[in-house]
Design a protein around this motif. Structure first.
Motif, PDB file in Angstrom:
ATOM      1  N   GLU A   1       0.830  -1.208   0.000  1.00 27.30           N
ATOM      2  CA  GLU A   1       0.000   0.000   0.000  1.00 27.30           C
ATOM      3  C   GLU A   1       0.866   1.260   0.000  1.00 27.30           C
ATOM      4  OE1 GLU A   1      -2.385  -0.602   3.434  1.00 27.30           O
ATOM      5  OE2 GLU A   1      -3.552  -2.241   2.556  1.00 27.30           O
ATOM      6  N   ARG A   2       1.913   1.237   0.809  1.00 28.14           N
ATOM      7  CA  ARG A   2       2.785   2.415   0.923  1.00 28.14           C
ATOM      8  C   ARG A   2       3.506   2.705  -0.386  1.00 28.14           C
ATOM      9  NH1 ARG A   2       7.976   3.941   3.039  1.00 28.14           N
ATOM     10  NH2 ARG A   2       8.716   1.798   3.189  1.00 28.14           N
ATOM     11  N   ARG A   3       3.997   1.660  -1.035  1.00 27.37           N
ATOM     12  CA  ARG A   3       4.778   1.845  -2.239  1.00 27.37           C
ATOM     13  C   ARG A   3       3.899   2.134  -3.454  1.00 27.37           C
ATOM     14  NH1 ARG A   3      10.171   0.139  -0.931  1.00 27.37           N
ATOM     15  NH2 ARG A   3      10.139  -0.400   1.287  1.00 27.37           N
ATOM     16  N   CYS A   4       2.701   1.586  -3.487  1.00 31.89           N
ATOM     17  CA  CYS A   4       1.736   1.982  -4.526  1.00 31.89           C
ATOM     18  C   CYS A   4       1.369   3.447  -4.381  1.00 31.89           C
ATOM     19  CB  CYS A   4       0.473   1.126  -4.416  1.00 31.89           C
ATOM     20  SG  CYS A   4       0.594  -0.455  -5.239  1.00 31.89           S
ATOM     21  N   GLY A   5       1.125   3.853  -3.148  1.00 27.63           N
ATOM     22  CA  GLY A   5       0.802   5.249  -2.895  1.00 27.63           C
ATOM     23  C   GLY A   5       1.934   6.177  -3.301  1.00 27.63           C
ATOM     24  N   PHE A   6       3.151   5.729  -3.043  1.00 30.20           N
ATOM     25  CA  PHE A   6       4.327   6.514  -3.447  1.00 30.20           C
ATOM     26  C   PHE A   6       4.364   6.708  -4.955  1.00 30.20           C
ATOM     27  CE2 PHE A   6       8.505   5.605  -5.387  1.00 30.20           C
ATOM     28  CZ  PHE A   6       9.120   6.838  -5.192  1.00 30.20           C
ATOM     29  N   LEU A   7       4.160   5.633  -5.728  1.00 28.20           N
ATOM     30  CA  LEU A   7       4.184   5.740  -7.182  1.00 28.20           C
ATOM     31  C   LEU A   7       3.057   6.634  -7.689  1.00 28.20           C
ATOM     32  CD1 LEU A   7       5.015   2.080  -8.271  1.00 28.20           C
ATOM     33  CD2 LEU A   7       6.469   4.096  -8.543  1.00 28.20           C
ATOM     34  N   CYS A   8       1.889   6.492  -7.093  1.00 28.03           N
ATOM     35  CA  CYS A   8       0.742   7.304  -7.510  1.00 28.03           C
ATOM     36  C   CYS A   8       1.024   8.787  -7.261  1.00 28.03           C
ATOM     37  CB  CYS A   8      -0.505   6.850  -6.750  1.00 28.03           C
ATOM     38  SG  CYS A   8      -1.996   7.784  -7.153  1.00 28.03           S
ATOM     39  N   ARG A   9       1.523   9.110  -6.074  1.00 31.32           N
ATOM     40  CA  ARG A   9       1.839  10.507  -5.754  1.00 31.32           C
ATOM     41  C   ARG A   9       2.936  11.048  -6.661  1.00 31.32           C
ATOM     42  NH1 ARG A   9       1.717   8.386  -0.702  1.00 31.32           N
ATOM     43  NH2 ARG A   9       3.994   8.517  -0.532  1.00 31.32           N
ATOM     44  N   ALA A  10       3.982  10.237  -6.887  1.00 35.53           N
ATOM     45  CA  ALA A  10       5.091  10.696  -7.719  1.00 35.53           C
ATOM     46  C   ALA A  10       4.613  11.045  -9.117  1.00 35.53           C
ATOM     47  CB  ALA A  10       6.178   9.625  -7.770  1.00 35.53           C
ATOM     48  N   LEU A  11       3.734  10.214  -9.669  1.00 37.54           N
ATOM     49  CA  LEU A  11       3.219  10.467 -11.014  1.00 37.54           C
ATOM     50  C   LEU A  11       2.352  11.721 -11.039  1.00 37.54           C
ATOM     51  CD1 LEU A  11       3.103   9.320 -13.904  1.00 37.54           C
ATOM     52  CD2 LEU A  11       1.017   8.115 -13.215  1.00 37.54           C
ATOM     53  N   CYS A  12       1.429  11.816 -10.095  1.00 39.14           N
ATOM     54  CA  CYS A  12       0.497  12.944 -10.080  1.00 39.14           C
ATOM     55  C   CYS A  12       1.212  14.264  -9.804  1.00 39.14           C
ATOM     56  CB  CYS A  12      -0.596  12.706  -9.047  1.00 39.14           C
ATOM     57  SG  CYS A  12      -1.671  11.301  -9.422  1.00 39.14           S
ATOM     58  N   GLU A  13       2.133  14.258  -8.857  1.00 38.71           N
ATOM     59  CA  GLU A  13       2.800  15.504  -8.470  1.00 38.71           C
ATOM     60  C   GLU A  13       3.810  15.959  -9.512  1.00 38.71           C
ATOM     61  OE1 GLU A  13       4.393  14.784  -4.591  1.00 38.71           O
ATOM     62  OE2 GLU A  13       2.403  14.575  -3.663  1.00 38.71           O
ATOM     63  N   SER A  14       4.298  15.037 -10.323  1.00 42.05           N
ATOM     64  CA  SER A  14       5.277  15.406 -11.356  1.00 42.05           C
ATOM     65  C   SER A  14       4.618  16.044 -12.574  1.00 42.05           C
ATOM     66  CB  SER A  14       6.056  14.166 -11.806  1.00 42.05           C
ATOM     67  OG  SER A  14       5.203  13.274 -12.521  1.00 42.05           O
ATOM     68  N   GLY A  15       3.299  15.869 -12.689  1.00 44.04           N
ATOM     69  CA  GLY A  15       2.602  16.367 -13.867  1.00 44.04           C
ATOM     70  C   GLY A  15       2.724  15.437 -15.058  1.00 44.04           C
ATOM     71  N   GLN A  16       3.336  14.273 -14.857  1.00 43.33           N
ATOM     72  CA  GLN A  16       3.455  13.288 -15.921  1.00 43.33           C
ATOM     73  C   GLN A  16       2.226  12.384 -15.932  1.00 43.33           C
ATOM     74  OE1 GLN A  16       5.717  14.983 -17.370  1.00 43.33           O
ATOM     75  NE2 GLN A  16       7.285  13.414 -17.738  1.00 43.33           N
ATOM     76  N   LYS A  17       2.138  11.506 -16.940  1.00 45.55           N
ATOM     77  CA  LYS A  17       0.926  10.695 -17.034  1.00 45.55           C
ATOM     78  C   LYS A  17       1.197   9.230 -17.356  1.00 45.55           C
ATOM     79  CE  LYS A  17       0.437  12.338 -21.811  1.00 45.55           C
ATOM     80  NZ  LYS A  17      -0.415  13.090 -22.762  1.00 45.55           N
ATOM     81  N   THR A  18       2.476   8.844 -17.400  1.00 47.47           N
ATOM     82  CA  THR A  18       2.807   7.462 -17.750  1.00 47.47           C
ATOM     83  C   THR A  18       3.927   6.941 -16.858  1.00 47.47           C
ATOM     84  OG1 THR A  18       2.275   7.937 -20.067  1.00 47.47           O
ATOM     85  CG2 THR A  18       3.480   5.901 -19.623  1.00 47.47           C
ATOM     86  N   LEU A  19       3.807   5.698 -16.416  1.00 50.63           N
ATOM     87  CA  LEU A  19       4.911   4.996 -15.773  1.00 50.63           C
ATOM     88  C   LEU A  19       5.466   3.994 -16.775  1.00 50.63           C
ATOM     89  CD1 LEU A  19       3.463   4.301 -12.192  1.00 50.63           C
ATOM     90  CD2 LEU A  19       5.115   6.062 -12.857  1.00 50.63           C
ATOM     91  N   VAL A  20       6.797   3.889 -16.840  1.00 52.18           N
ATOM     92  CA  VAL A  20       7.463   3.023 -17.812  1.00 52.18           C
ATOM     93  C   VAL A  20       8.405   2.080 -17.072  1.00 52.18           C
ATOM     94  CG1 VAL A  20       8.939   2.933 -19.854  1.00 52.18           C
ATOM     95  CG2 VAL A  20       7.370   4.873 -19.532  1.00 52.18           C
ATOM     96  N   LEU A  21       8.338   0.794 -17.428  1.00 49.33           N
ATOM     97  CA  LEU A  21       9.210  -0.188 -16.760  1.00 49.33           C
ATOM     98  C   LEU A  21       9.477  -1.363 -17.685  1.00 49.33           C
ATOM     99  CD1 LEU A  21      10.626  -1.496 -14.277  1.00 49.33           C
ATOM    100  CD2 LEU A  21       8.383  -2.392 -13.608  1.00 49.33           C
ATOM    101  N   GLY A  22      10.731  -1.787 -17.751  1.00 46.89           N
ATOM    102  CA  GLY A  22      11.101  -2.986 -18.484  1.00 46.89           C
ATOM    103  C   GLY A  22      10.832  -4.228 -17.650  1.00 46.89           C
TER     104      GLY A  22
END
Length: 449
Positions: free
Chosen positions: A199-220
């Protein structure tokens, strides 16, 4: 000034760099020594750490040690010195903790009681010495006396560490303190609640994306447990963002070099992750072309093994370039899969798989990543899969543990503060220090002034 001059000369003559970790003297040791002109060349840093959280945060002092032994104890002083030595560019560290006054300690420790520790780095080993002394006088008189005593005893203990190996008790104390300091630096918790971490790490990714103004997460996605867990966390994070009305997408990437021998595992991981989008880019042609261009330009290798090693790092950096190309096109953040075990051993390619915008697995040991994988419901064959970076063409699917020289269980035990064999301890600490440049920002001129 005679004492300060003498200690300064001793440090210079023996080419020693000093770090201090001071509680009751609050920086006075470093301040006193700095009165001597030219002493700066032998002073690396001085830390004033009063509270238990600051001792833990900056020096890796265990809360268990504080609770069991008390703040005014040789055990705490020893861990402070170990943390100061391990976390800085120093050969000797002085630490103290005590009661300068005007009132006794909460546990009745008399005013003037000070516990000292001296830690030395000598010929690849750490040596620790501790004492407890009581000084008379007013508060500031105690502080000054304790500061001078710590400096006065430095040559004595330095000569001891040069003349004899540390005894078993000192050696074990040093090992434990170094383990704790490194674990704290890498943000490891010995025990985790897997669901809470998800939960904590999902929340971290969600906040990082929203606060950065970006709209995509990319991962190999490679088919290993790290990218499988990070990928599922990413997909859950963008779904969470969409529930909040944000535009968010997860783009999973397949980045094989030619034909991947464990491609079935990567496909199995994608089926579990269920990403919004999958892009596949084969990095072989770009990697081979760069290697060929290097050789055409005059680069010669010692042998086929070195050539293959260099090509492996080129592959990792090509994958990084590819992910950032997608992120730049889609308005995205690149996710890294580095966790504490790999960070400890520097087991990643600098500016390759070590390059990312967000690192959701930071602080987790390898077994803790597996715990998250099981909690998320990942396939057992992926969770328990033997890790392989698979960068060497001459040794496909070479196991990480073979390359590292230690097992992940030993690495995780080290990070979680458990006993490990001496051979493994030495390998881990030596590798950690040798790979420090990978965990640091680029060196700037100010680092040398």
């Amino acid at each position: 000034m005679e004492l300060l001059d003498r200690i300064t000369n001793y440090l210079i003559d023996n080419d020693l760099k000093l770090a201090t970790a001071e509680s009751c003297t609050a920086g006075l040791i470093a301040s006193e020594l700095a009165r001597v002109p030219g002493s700066g060349q032998s002073i690396d840093c001085g830390l004033a750490v009063y509270s238990p959280p600051s001792k833990h945060r900056y020096l890796g002092v265990s809360f268990d040690t504080i609770d069991a032994q008390g703040l005014t104890s040789e055990a705490v002083a020893c861990e402070m010195a170990a943390g100061a030595l391990n976390n800085n560019d120093a050969d000797v560290a002085l630490a103290n903790t005590g009661i300068a006054g005007p009132n006794p300690g909460d546990d009745g420790t008399p005013v003037g009681t000070v516990c000292f520790a001296w830690a030395f780095r000598h010929e690849g080993h750490h040596h620790h010495f501790c004492e407890t002394r009581r000084f008379d006088g007013e508060r500031n008189e105690v502080r000054l006396a304790a500061s001078h005593y710590a400096l006065e005893r430095l040559p004595h203990y330095h000569r001891l560490c040069r003349g004899a190996e540390a005894n078993d008790e000192e050696d074990e104390r040093s090992r434990r303190a170094v383990q704790r300091a490194i674990g704290v630096q890498l943000m490891v918790k010995p025990v985790i609640d897997p669901q809470r971490e998800i939960e904590r790490r999902c929340g971290f990714l969600c906040r990082a994306l929203c606060e950065s103004g970006q709209k995509t997460l990319v991962l190999g996605i490679s088919g290993g447990v790290d990218s499988t867990v990070a990928g599922r966390l990413a997909q859950l994070a963008v779904e969470q963002a969409r529930e909040r009305g944000k535009q968010a997408t997860f783009a999973a990437m397949r980045l094989p070099y030619g034909t991947q021998k464990d491609a079935d595992d990567a496909n199995r991981a994608l089926a579990f992750i269920r990403p919004d989008e999958v892009l596949e880019v084969n990095v072989q042609s770009g990697s081979d072309a760069l290697l060929e261009a290097l050789e055409t330009g005059g680069l010669a290798f010692q042998d086929a093994g070195q050539r293959d090693f260099v090509l492996g790092n080129i592959k990792a950096r090509q994958r990084m370039v590819t992910q950032y190309a997608v992120a730049g096109t889609r308005g995205g953040l690149v996710i890294g899969t580095d966790q504490a075990a790999e960070a400890l051993m520097g087991f990643f390619t600098k500016y390759g798989d070590g390059a990312c915008d967000v690192a959701p697995l930071t602080g987790l040991t390898k077994r803790q990543v597996r715990q998250l994988g099981r909690q998320l419901g990942a396939p057992a064959e992926l969770v328990d899969k033997a890790p392989t970076a698979d960068l060497e063409s001459l040794a496909p699917l070479k196991l990480d543990e073979e390359a590292l020289g230690v097992t992940y269980d030993e690495i995780d035990d080290f990070l979680e503060g458990r006993p490990i064999p001496g051979r493994a301890y030495d390998t881990i600490v030596t590798t950690y220090r040798r790979t420090g440049h990978k965990r640091s920002l680029p060196i700037a001129p100010g680092a040398f002034t």
